[in-house]
Design an enzyme around this catalytic site. Structure first.
Site, PDB file in Angstrom:
ATOM      1  N   SER A  76       0.830  -1.198   0.000  1.00 24.33           N
ATOM      2  CA  SER A  76       0.000   0.000   0.000  1.00 24.33           C
ATOM      3  C   SER A  76       0.868   1.253   0.000  1.00 24.33           C
ATOM      4  O   SER A  76       2.019   1.217   0.444  1.00 24.33           O
ATOM      5  CB  SER A  76      -0.895  -0.026   1.244  1.00 24.33           C
ATOM      6  OG  SER A  76      -1.804   1.037   1.229  1.00 24.33           O
ATOM      7  N   ASP A  77       0.297   2.345  -0.481  1.00 19.09           N
ATOM      8  CA  ASP A  77       0.980   3.633  -0.405  1.00 19.09           C
ATOM      9  C   ASP A  77      -0.045   4.749  -0.269  1.00 19.09           C
ATOM     10  O   ASP A  77      -1.134   4.681  -0.841  1.00 19.09           O
ATOM     11  CB  ASP A  77       1.844   3.881  -1.645  1.00 19.09           C
ATOM     12  CG  ASP A  77       2.782   5.053  -1.413  1.00 19.09           C
ATOM     13  OD1 ASP A  77       3.800   4.862  -0.731  1.00 19.09           O
ATOM     14  OD2 ASP A  77       2.484   6.167  -1.888  1.00 19.09           O
TER      15      ASP A  77
END
EC number: 3.6.1.9
Length: 193
Positions: A76-77
């Site tokens: 994730s970011d």
């Protein structure tokens, strides 16, 4: 409920974020944490969701040769998007102060992308939440940075911390997305596997 649905998968969370790890625990998921270092650099022409989609995929790449059909890697970011510019994690006090001054009295978007990947498939989802900050004083910004040290947070703040409680007028979208994971969208994707 999710554990039964995902019983055939070995869920791997590739994130050192304590907030994301807690979300997985809150979803009552059986998972392991695996971390690999990635230089989070993206092409300058990318904008908004394109950046977080790219970085979520980039974080998955070091694992690609070791994943099986039974594995489910989740990366994730999150970025803060203000005036056509991505704001990431501040390097130091001065950068954190500058970022919070820019957010003060403004509206920005928090964008998070999540990659779900195994040996044969990859799916990337994203979510966006609009956040409205009131005008912050220099004293408030100084207090927040020195007390909470938000150097591991995109946009130099955590909505769940003091500054979120006193500085944010309203949001449009998912609160948990601002914390770093669009839990509702991830849950839906996991249930549809």
């Amino acid at each position: 409920m999710l554990n039964e649905k995902l019983a055939n998968y070995n869920i791997i969370l590739a994130s050192g974020s304590p907030r994301r790890q807690q979300f997985f625990k809150d979803l009552d998921l059986n998972f392991e944490i695996r971390l690999k270092s990635v230089d989070e650099v993206y092409p300058e022409y990318l904008k908004a969701e394109q950046i977080t989609d790219y970085l979520a995929d980039l974080k998955a790449q070091p694992f690609r040769d070791e994943l099986s059909e039974k594995d489910l890697l989740i990366t994730s970011d999150t970025i803060v998007w203000l005036n056509d510019q991505a704001l990431g994690k501040p390097k130091d006090y001065n950068e954190a102060f500058d970022i919070l001054k820019r957010l003060s009295g403004n509206t920005h978007r928090v964008i998070t992308s999540v990659s779900l990947k195994n040996k044969s498939f990859q799916r990337i989802i994203n979510d966006s939440t609009t956040v409205f900050f009131r005008d912050l004083t220099d004293e408030e910004i100084h207090y927040y940075i020195t007390t909470f040290k938000p150097f591991d947070k995109a946009g130099a703040y955590g909505i769940q911390e003091w500054i979120g409680k006193v500085g944010i007028n309203k949001i449009e979208g998912s609160y948990f997305n601002v914390m770093g994971l669009p839990v509702h969208k991830l849950y839906k994707e996991l249930m549809n596997l």
